[in-house]
Design a protein around this motif. Structure first.
Motif, short mmCIF file in Angstrom:
data_model
loop_
_atom_site.label_atom_id
_atom_site.label_comp_id
_atom_site.label_asym_id
_atom_site.label_seq_id
_atom_site.Cartn_x
_atom_site.Cartn_y
_atom_site.Cartn_z
N GLN A 140 0.82 -1.21 0.00
CA GLN A 140 0.00 0.00 0.00
C GLN A 140 0.85 1.26 0.00
O GLN A 140 0.49 2.27 -0.63
CB GLN A 140 -0.98 0.00 1.19
CG GLN A 140 -0.35 0.23 2.55
CD GLN A 140 0.22 -1.04 3.15
OE1 GLN A 140 0.12 -2.12 2.56
NE2 GLN A 140 0.78 -0.93 4.35
N ALA A 141 2.00 1.25 0.68
CA ALA A 141 2.87 2.43 0.68
C ALA A 141 3.41 2.72 -0.71
O ALA A 141 3.54 3.87 -1.12
CB ALA A 141 4.02 2.23 1.67
N ALA A 142 3.72 1.67 -1.46
CA ALA A 142 4.21 1.85 -2.82
C ALA A 142 3.12 2.45 -3.72
O ALA A 142 3.41 3.29 -4.58
CB ALA A 142 4.70 0.53 -3.39
N GLU A 143 1.88 2.02 -3.52
CA GLU A 143 0.79 2.55 -4.34
C GLU A 143 0.54 4.03 -4.04
O GLU A 143 0.25 4.81 -4.95
CB GLU A 143 -0.48 1.73 -4.11
CG GLU A 143 -0.38 0.28 -4.54
CD GLU A 143 0.02 0.13 -6.01
OE1 GLU A 143 -0.48 0.91 -6.84
OE2 GLU A 143 0.84 -0.75 -6.31
N ILE A 144 0.67 4.41 -2.79
CA ILE A 144 0.54 5.83 -2.42
C ILE A 144 1.70 6.62 -3.03
O ILE A 144 1.51 7.71 -3.59
CB ILE A 144 0.50 5.99 -0.89
CG1 ILE A 144 -0.78 5.36 -0.32
CG2 ILE A 144 0.61 7.47 -0.49
CD1 ILE A 144 -0.80 5.24 1.18
N THR A 145 2.91 6.05 -2.94
CA THR A 145 4.09 6.71 -3.49
C THR A 145 3.97 6.92 -4.99
O THR A 145 4.38 7.95 -5.53
CB THR A 145 5.35 5.88 -3.19
OG1 THR A 145 5.44 5.63 -1.79
CG2 THR A 145 6.61 6.60 -3.64
N ARG A 146 3.39 5.95 -5.67
CA ARG A 146 3.22 6.04 -7.12
C ARG A 146 2.45 7.31 -7.51
O ARG A 146 2.83 8.03 -8.45
CB ARG A 146 2.47 4.80 -7.63
CG ARG A 146 2.37 4.69 -9.14
CD ARG A 146 1.42 3.59 -9.55
NE ARG A 146 1.72 2.31 -8.91
CZ ARG A 146 2.66 1.48 -9.34
NH1 ARG A 146 3.37 1.77 -10.41
NH2 ARG A 146 2.87 0.33 -8.69
N THR A 147 1.40 7.60 -6.76
CA THR A 147 0.60 8.79 -7.05
C THR A 147 1.36 10.07 -6.73
O THR A 147 1.34 11.03 -7.50
CB THR A 147 -0.72 8.74 -6.27
OG1 THR A 147 -1.50 7.63 -6.72
CG2 THR A 147 -1.52 10.02 -6.47
N TRP A 156 10.90 7.65 -8.16
CA TRP A 156 10.73 6.79 -6.99
C TRP A 156 11.19 5.39 -7.31
O TRP A 156 11.28 5.01 -8.48
CB TRP A 156 9.27 6.80 -6.52
CG TRP A 156 8.30 6.05 -7.40
CD1 TRP A 156 7.86 6.41 -8.64
CD2 TRP A 156 7.62 4.82 -7.08
NE1 TRP A 156 6.97 5.49 -9.12
CE2 TRP A 156 6.80 4.50 -8.19
CE3 TRP A 156 7.63 3.98 -5.98
CZ2 TRP A 156 5.99 3.37 -8.21
CZ3 TRP A 156 6.82 2.85 -6.00
CH2 TRP A 156 6.02 2.55 -7.10
N GLN A 157 11.52 4.63 -6.30
CA GLN A 157 11.97 3.26 -6.44
C GLN A 157 11.16 2.37 -5.50
O GLN A 157 11.21 2.55 -4.28
CB GLN A 157 13.46 3.13 -6.10
CG GLN A 157 14.39 3.77 -7.12
CD GLN A 157 14.54 2.92 -8.37
OE1 GLN A 157 14.34 1.71 -8.33
NE2 GLN A 157 14.89 3.56 -9.46
N ARG A 197 21.97 12.16 -1.26
CA ARG A 197 20.66 12.65 -1.68
C ARG A 197 19.77 12.92 -0.47
O ARG A 197 19.94 12.34 0.61
CB ARG A 197 19.97 11.65 -2.60
CG ARG A 197 20.76 11.32 -3.83
CD ARG A 197 20.03 10.35 -4.74
NE ARG A 197 18.97 10.99 -5.51
CZ ARG A 197 18.37 10.41 -6.54
NH1 ARG A 197 18.70 9.17 -6.92
NH2 ARG A 197 17.42 11.04 -7.22
N ASN A 198 18.81 13.82 -0.67
CA ASN A 198 17.75 14.05 0.30
C ASN A 198 16.59 13.14 -0.07
O ASN A 198 15.95 13.33 -1.11
CB ASN A 198 17.32 15.52 0.29
CG ASN A 198 18.43 16.45 0.73
OD1 ASN A 198 19.25 16.09 1.57
ND2 ASN A 198 18.47 17.63 0.16
N VAL A 199 16.34 12.15 0.75
CA VAL A 199 15.38 11.10 0.44
C VAL A 199 14.08 11.33 1.20
O VAL A 199 14.09 11.68 2.38
CB VAL A 199 15.96 9.72 0.80
CG1 VAL A 199 14.96 8.61 0.47
CG2 VAL A 199 17.28 9.48 0.09
N MET A 200 12.96 11.13 0.50
CA MET A 200 11.65 11.20 1.14
C MET A 200 11.07 9.79 1.25
O MET A 200 10.95 9.09 0.24
CB MET A 200 10.71 12.09 0.32
CG MET A 200 11.16 13.55 0.27
SD MET A 200 10.13 14.58 -0.81
CE MET A 200 10.68 14.00 -2.43
#
Length: 246
Positions: A140-147, A156-157, A197-200
């Motif tokens: 679910q976190a990846a799906e949110i990140t995708r948007t 994003w990776q 890098r500054n990572v989120m």
């Protein structure tokens, strides 16, 4: 393949079903204006700039930092959220995680991208434990990140972070055991991805912050310059947040 431009035009003509009241509306957001007013939006002015938790009403904080973060600064530099973890957002997260209702991932990601600000140049979702990933079939976190990545135009990776050990469900544990449960649970797939890098880091819900802190520690150890957190929902909402009714 249907283009995104065609989809936007079609939406303008046919409308969008509000994710809250399920009525058709003609705005760009996943919710109608009426529902938007009732959502428990997270307020940066009421929250600690480091961990995102609601600040105590009695004061005692310095420069927007809660007493816990002031006494023991976390491994991440800041936290931003879209919502406080209250109704109906808690139901959205549950439906996404346990019923694979992916439209809620789009809604949560849209809310996050339109209320937060980019503070880095790479987005990484919190990974699931391998066994849970296989059982659930998606992260679910990846799906949110995708948007979020699509709206912000930031790379994003999905597998930039990996879980290196199976962990118990955090929801079943108290604060101390949550920290112990996720200690050294994450590794960075490729140090070259994050060095300098500054990572989120993105997750669905932040409660004690133990999981996100463990991930941040792995990223800093791998050479990340700074880590900033993005969460769809943060617990510890103040009483003055939206009533959450739709």
């Amino acid at each position: 393949m249907i283009s995104s431009d065609f989809t936007r035009i079609l939406t303008k003509l046919t409308g969008t079903v509000c994710i809250g009241c399920e009525r058709t509306h003609f705005g760009d957001a996943p919710w109608c204006d009426r529902c938007a007013e009732a959502l428990p939006w997270w307020d940066a002015g009421q929250a600690c700039v480091r961990c995102g938790e609601a600040l105590a009403s009695g004061g005692g904080e310095t420069a927007g930092v809660c007493t816990r973060c002031a006494a023991s600064p976390p491994s991440f530099q800041s936290t931003q959220a879209a919502f406080w973890y209250r109704a109906p957002v808690d139901r959205w997260v549950h439906r996404l995680k346990f019923h694979r209702a992916l439209p809620y991932a789009t809604a949560l990601g849209t809310a996050l991208a339109t209320t937060a600000e980019p503070r880095g140049d790479l987005l990484l979702p919190i990974p699931l434990a391998p066994k849970r990933q296989r059982t659930r079939g998606f992260n679910q976190a990846a799906e949110i990140t995708r948007t979020v990545a699509r709206i912000w135009g930031i790379p994003w990776q999905a597998d930039g972070l990996r879980r290196c050990k199976e962990t118990a469900m955090q929801a079943t544990l108290d604060r101390a055991h949550r920290v112990e449960n996720v200690a050294q649970a994450f590794v960075v797939r490729d140090r070259r991805l994050v060095t300098g890098r500054n990572v989120m880091v993105v997750d669905d819900v932040m409660t004690t912050g133990a999981t996100l802190a463990a991930a941040s520690e792995a990223l800093r150890a791998a050479g990340a310059n700074a880590v900033h957190l993005l969460v769809a929902a943060r617990t510890a909402a103040p009483a003055s947040a939206g009533d959450g009714t739709i």
